[in-house]
Each structure stands twice: as structure tokens, then as C-alpha cells.
Design a protein around this motif. Sequence first.
Motif, short mmCIF file in Angstrom:
data_model
loop_
_atom_site.label_atom_id
_atom_site.label_comp_id
_atom_site.label_asym_id
_atom_site.label_seq_id
_atom_site.Cartn_x
_atom_site.Cartn_y
_atom_site.Cartn_z
N UNK A 159 32.89 38.12 45.44
CA UNK A 159 33.78 39.13 44.71
C UNK A 159 35.33 38.79 45.02
N UNK A 160 35.33 38.52 46.48
CA UNK A 160 36.67 38.44 47.04
C UNK A 160 37.27 36.75 47.17
N UNK A 161 36.19 35.97 46.90
CA UNK A 161 36.77 34.48 46.64
C UNK A 161 36.05 33.74 45.86
N UNK A 162 36.07 34.38 44.68
CA UNK A 162 35.37 33.92 43.54
C UNK A 162 35.77 32.44 43.18
N UNK A 163 36.99 32.35 43.19
CA UNK A 163 37.57 30.82 43.01
C UNK A 163 36.89 29.75 43.51
N UNK A 164 36.70 30.19 45.09
CA UNK A 164 36.13 28.87 45.68
C UNK A 164 34.55 28.64 45.10
N UNK A 165 33.94 29.71 44.70
CA UNK A 165 32.64 29.28 44.09
C UNK A 165 32.85 28.50 43.00
N UNK A 166 33.99 28.81 42.00
CA UNK A 166 34.15 28.04 40.86
C UNK A 166 34.70 26.56 40.97
N UNK A 167 35.28 26.31 42.24
CA UNK A 167 35.59 24.99 42.42
C UNK A 167 34.47 24.11 43.10
N UNK A 168 33.37 24.93 43.38
CA UNK A 168 32.15 24.22 43.91
C UNK A 168 31.67 23.16 42.86
N UNK A 169 31.29 21.93 43.14
CA UNK A 169 30.59 21.22 42.21
C UNK A 169 29.07 21.56 41.98
N UNK A 170 28.65 22.26 42.88
CA UNK A 170 27.00 22.68 42.82
C UNK A 170 26.96 24.16 42.67
N UNK A 171 26.32 24.68 41.72
CA UNK A 171 26.15 26.08 41.41
C UNK A 171 25.20 26.70 42.85
N UNK A 172 26.03 28.08 43.08
CA UNK A 172 25.67 28.54 44.29
C UNK A 172 25.26 29.98 43.57
N UNK A 173 24.11 30.45 43.96
CA UNK A 173 23.86 32.06 43.57
C UNK A 173 24.18 32.87 44.91
N UNK A 174 24.44 33.98 44.69
CA UNK A 174 24.06 35.14 45.79
C UNK A 174 23.17 34.82 46.77
N UNK A 175 21.96 34.50 46.44
CA UNK A 175 20.73 34.27 47.13
C UNK A 175 20.82 32.93 47.97
N UNK A 176 21.55 31.94 47.45
CA UNK A 176 21.66 30.70 48.14
C UNK A 176 22.76 30.86 49.19
N UNK A 177 23.70 31.76 49.03
CA UNK A 177 24.67 32.01 50.06
C UNK A 177 24.11 32.92 51.17
N UNK A 178 23.39 33.94 50.72
CA UNK A 178 22.60 34.90 51.68
C UNK A 178 21.72 34.05 52.53
N UNK A 179 21.25 33.16 52.08
CA UNK A 179 20.23 32.19 52.87
C UNK A 179 21.16 31.57 53.83
N UNK A 180 22.35 31.02 53.56
CA UNK A 180 22.93 30.36 54.74
C UNK A 180 23.24 31.47 55.58
N UNK A 181 23.63 32.61 55.31
CA UNK A 181 23.97 33.68 56.54
C UNK A 181 22.79 33.84 57.15
N UNK A 182 21.79 33.86 56.56
CA UNK A 182 20.46 34.26 57.20
C UNK A 182 20.03 32.99 58.24
N UNK A 183 20.13 31.98 57.92
CA UNK A 183 19.99 30.76 58.73
C UNK A 183 20.97 30.58 60.09
N UNK A 184 22.35 31.25 59.55
CA UNK A 184 23.07 30.97 60.65
C UNK A 184 23.39 32.28 61.51
N UNK A 185 22.50 33.30 61.14
CA UNK A 185 22.47 34.67 62.11
C UNK A 185 21.90 34.27 63.41
N UNK A 186 22.69 35.03 64.52
CA UNK A 186 22.13 34.85 65.73
C UNK A 186 22.32 36.35 66.44
#
Length: 89
Positions: free
Chosen positions: A62-89
Amino acid sequence: MYVTLEFIKMARAMGMKDASKPEDFLTALALLQKACGVDNLKMSDYAIRKKECLTLARNARETMGGLYAANPCEMTDENCAGIFERAYK
């Protein structure tokens, strides 16, 4: 091939003059994080809970949508959440 070269260029820009493979970007990033003293930051130290990962992902779009649009790979909210989950400490 393009992505490979971009990661090598980024590693070189981060000070790794002899970078020759995409993986060198990860090494350069780890060294930069350590040099800046942020290599041991934890989301939990900032009262972020693991169950909030999807909320963080949605907020990022919602706040940085332009960055998602510029990404050559489709990334869903679930994909992004998965990155946060794997990075969580």
C-alpha cells in the motif's frame, strides 16, 4: 543474465571490487550490515510479532506499490509475508 549482472554491479557498488558472481551481493550486504551495526537487529526487539507478517506485507504494498510494479517478478502479499516470516528473529 541481466539479473546476474545487476547483482554483481550492486556488490561492486557496495565496495566488493572483485565481485564476479551474483552471490557476492549477499556477502557485500552482510558486510555492510555488520559495518553499520545492524546485523543483529530483531523485529521482536521492536515489538513486532510474527503473526503480523501478512499485515506488514500488505502495508508495504500500500505504501510502496510502485516498487512492486517495477519488480520483474510477480510478488503476492503472501510471498512478501513469507520473506518477513523467514527473516523474523
